[in-house]
Write a protein that holds these residues in place. Structure first.
Motif, PDB file in Angstrom:
ATOM      1  N   PRO A  18     -44.323   4.745  38.225  1.00 51.81           N
ATOM      2  CA  PRO A  18     -43.181   4.883  37.314  1.00 51.81           C
ATOM      3  C   PRO A  18     -41.853   4.639  38.029  1.00 51.81           C
ATOM      4  CG  PRO A  18     -44.744   6.650  36.931  1.00 51.81           C
ATOM      5  CD  PRO A  18     -45.213   5.926  38.171  1.00 51.81           C
ATOM      6  N   PHE A  19     -40.977   3.901  37.354  1.00 49.46           N
ATOM      7  CA  PHE A  19     -39.650   3.593  37.886  1.00 49.46           C
ATOM      8  C   PHE A  19     -38.666   4.566  37.254  1.00 49.46           C
ATOM      9  CE2 PHE A  19     -35.609   1.198  37.503  1.00 49.46           C
ATOM     10  CZ  PHE A  19     -35.372   0.938  38.839  1.00 49.46           C
ATOM     11  N   LYS A  20     -38.028   5.399  38.080  1.00 51.64           N
ATOM     12  CA  LYS A  20     -37.177   6.477  37.571  1.00 51.64           C
ATOM     13  C   LYS A  20     -35.755   6.346  38.098  1.00 51.64           C
ATOM     14  CE  LYS A  20     -41.024   9.806  37.505  1.00 51.64           C
ATOM     15  NZ  LYS A  20     -41.486  11.120  38.004  1.00 51.64           N
ATOM     16  N   GLY A 295     -28.407  -8.355  41.030  1.00 50.90           N
ATOM     17  CA  GLY A 295     -29.467  -7.400  40.750  1.00 50.90           C
ATOM     18  C   GLY A 295     -30.225  -7.784  39.499  1.00 50.90           C
ATOM     19  N   CYS A 296     -31.082  -6.888  39.047  1.00 51.84           N
ATOM     20  CA  CYS A 296     -31.890  -7.186  37.871  1.00 51.84           C
ATOM     21  C   CYS A 296     -32.216  -5.902  37.120  1.00 51.84           C
ATOM     22  CB  CYS A 296     -33.178  -7.902  38.271  1.00 51.84           C
ATOM     23  SG  CYS A 296     -34.238  -6.966  39.395  1.00 51.84           S
ATOM     24  N   MET A 297     -32.679  -6.058  35.884  1.00 51.67           N
ATOM     25  CA  MET A 297     -33.248  -4.952  35.127  1.00 51.67           C
ATOM     26  C   MET A 297     -34.747  -4.921  35.467  1.00 51.67           C
ATOM     27  SD  MET A 297     -30.543  -3.865  33.752  1.00 51.67           S
ATOM     28  CE  MET A 297     -28.972  -4.282  32.974  1.00 51.67           C
ATOM     29  N   MET A 298     -35.566  -4.369  34.593  1.00 52.40           N
ATOM     30  CA  MET A 298     -37.005  -4.338  34.852  1.00 52.40           C
ATOM     31  C   MET A 298     -37.613  -5.677  34.389  1.00 52.40           C
ATOM     32  SD  MET A 298     -39.441  -2.878  36.278  1.00 52.40           S
ATOM     33  CE  MET A 298     -38.524  -1.432  36.812  1.00 52.40           C
ATOM     34  N   ASP A 323     -36.200  -6.797  43.254  1.00 51.96           N
ATOM     35  CA  ASP A 323     -37.494  -6.285  43.686  1.00 51.96           C
ATOM     36  C   ASP A 323     -38.458  -5.954  42.555  1.00 51.96           C
ATOM     37  OD1 ASP A 323     -35.880  -4.250  42.771  1.00 51.96           O
ATOM     38  OD2 ASP A 323     -36.439  -2.810  44.317  1.00 51.96           O
ATOM     39  N   THR A 324     -38.019  -5.995  41.298  1.00 49.85           N
ATOM     40  CA  THR A 324     -38.860  -5.481  40.213  1.00 49.85           C
ATOM     41  C   THR A 324     -40.201  -6.214  40.046  1.00 49.85           C
ATOM     42  OG1 THR A 324     -37.567  -6.760  38.588  1.00 49.85           O
ATOM     43  CG2 THR A 324     -36.960  -4.451  38.925  1.00 49.85           C
ATOM     44  N   PRO A 325     -40.286  -7.532  40.279  1.00 51.35           N
ATOM     45  CA  PRO A 325     -41.619  -8.145  40.155  1.00 51.35           C
ATOM     46  C   PRO A 325     -42.645  -7.543  41.110  1.00 51.35           C
ATOM     47  CG  PRO A 325     -39.930  -9.840  40.118  1.00 51.35           C
ATOM     48  CD  PRO A 325     -39.250  -8.560  40.493  1.00 51.35           C
ATOM     49  N   LEU A 326     -42.170  -6.995  42.224  1.00 47.88           N
ATOM     50  CA  LEU A 326     -43.074  -6.393  43.209  1.00 47.88           C
ATOM     51  C   LEU A 326     -43.589  -5.031  42.749  1.00 47.88           C
ATOM     52  CD1 LEU A 326     -41.020  -7.245  46.417  1.00 47.88           C
ATOM     53  CD2 LEU A 326     -43.019  -8.471  45.525  1.00 47.88           C
TER      54      LEU A 326
END
Length: 365
Positions: A18-20, A295-298, A323-326
């Motif tokens: 989970p991303f918090k 940067g990026c969102m999810m 980093d979200t694809p990782l």
């Protein structure tokens, strides 16, 4: 290169953990994927994740905007008139920046394909590769420390630590614990996601400075509309302060720059509405000596690829948070950027270099 189709579909990819943040918890990365086809057989790809608490965009609103508002503006038009096309897209709706970004990146994909160039070279070609940080979700200090050590062992030299959800004391303990575990050679960025009040932000940052925690920057310490509060923090601490949610548009960037309310700006395509406006923000910031991060969102590797191409094209983009694809259990994207630990590289293919996306179901606009 006449646009002959605009297709959309939804994808949902479970995360490995989970991303918090102070604003939300995500367990599945959902997004709307757009494929713009041209009469000569080319396809341009774009993506927009819903981030209701930041952009206000939901899956339903993104899909509806693309299908019912933007597609009619594009069909039958030449991609080479992209200035007119993108102006039309931005003027057609107030807000809905994520949907605009998806269409924007698909058009830039097609445009650079027609020139036979990777998009980062078409846009400026400043860098051949990038190095991203990795984000540590906000949890108990012990769990965050374990995560931080794991990411460092995987080769990441910069960590972005999420805070702002609990008390200032707990946030400082999180940073102190992580710094003790990873040592002094690892860069630490702190992201409060609007979770602090100006005075407590100043107090906490000063305390971290006095403790020698060596924070590279603090991102969006206060509420997005509170530009005066953001400036107060910037003026009263030595650590550089970065504006994120406070800057969506070039006009907002101008206000932050004019007030000297932040030392840096985080550009995200989902906030700016795509590459077209992101370039304006970056150029304005560069003129006033303010460096930018991308940067990026999810986002999956579709939108992350577009953001990486933009970041690699510009000298003033000096920090990367892609980093979200990782964080995802599956990768539906064929082609696009590649990750070798923290290092992002680009395929030697025109456009975004994306050849297909698994699970694509045709839903013609």
């Amino acid at each position: 290169m006449e646009v002959c189709s605009v297709d959309v579909f939804r994808q949902a990819i479970p995360l490995t953990k989970p991303f918090k943040t102070a604003l939300r918890t995500v367990t599945v990365a959902e997004s709307v994927v757009v494929r713009i086809g041209t009469a000569d057989g080319r396809a341009g790809w774009g993506e927009a994740p819903p981030t209701v608490v930041i952009t206000g965009d939901s899956l339903q609103s993104i899909e509806a905007a693309i299908v019912h508002t933007f597609a009619p503006l594009l069909l039958g038009r030449s991609v080479h008139t992209y200035e007119r096309l993108l102006q039309s897209v931005h003027q057609a709706m107030v807000g809905c920046t994520s949907a605009k970004a998806a269409v924007d990146m698909a058009l830039y994909d097609l445009l650079s394909q027609s020139c036979g160039l990777p998009l980062y070279r078409f846009l400026g070609g400043d860098k051949e590769s990038l190095e991203t940080d990795f984000t540590v979700s906000v949890n108990a200090p012990e769990e965050m420390g374990e995560d931080a050590v794991q990411y460092v062992r995987s080769g990441f030299r910069t960590l972005k630590i999420k805070v702002g959800k609990d008390s200032i004391g707990t946030d400082i303990e999180r940073i102190r614990h992580i710094r003790n575990l990873v040592g002094s050679d690892i860069k630490i960025r702190v992201d409060a996601n609007q979770g602090w009040q100006p005075k407590e932000a100043i107090r906490s940052i000063r305390q971290m400075e006095d403790m020698g925690l060596d924070i590279e920057l603090v991102e969006q310490p206060v509420k997005a509309p509170d530009i005066e509060g953001l400036k107060m923090v910037t003026d009263h601490v030595d650590t550089p302060v970065m504006a994120d949610e406070s800057v969506f548009s070039p006009a907002q960037a101008f206000h932050v720059i004019k007030c000297r309310a932040a030392d840096m700006i985080n550009i995200k395509l989902m906030k700016s509405g795509g590459i077209y406006k992101a370039q304006l923000i970056n150029q304005m910031a560069e003129e006033f000596g303010i460096e930018c991060m991308v940067g990026c969102m999810m986002e999956s590797r579709i939108a992350a690829t577009a953001a990486a191409h933009f970041a690699a094209s510009k000298r003033n983009v000096t920090r990367i948070d892609l980093d979200t694809p990782l964080m995802m259990k599956q990768d539906p994207v064929m082609g696009g950027i590649r990750y070798e630990g923290p290092v992002i590289t680009f395929p030697d293919l025109p456009g975004l270099g994306i050849t297909d996306v698994a699970g694509f179901n045709r839903t013609e606009a």
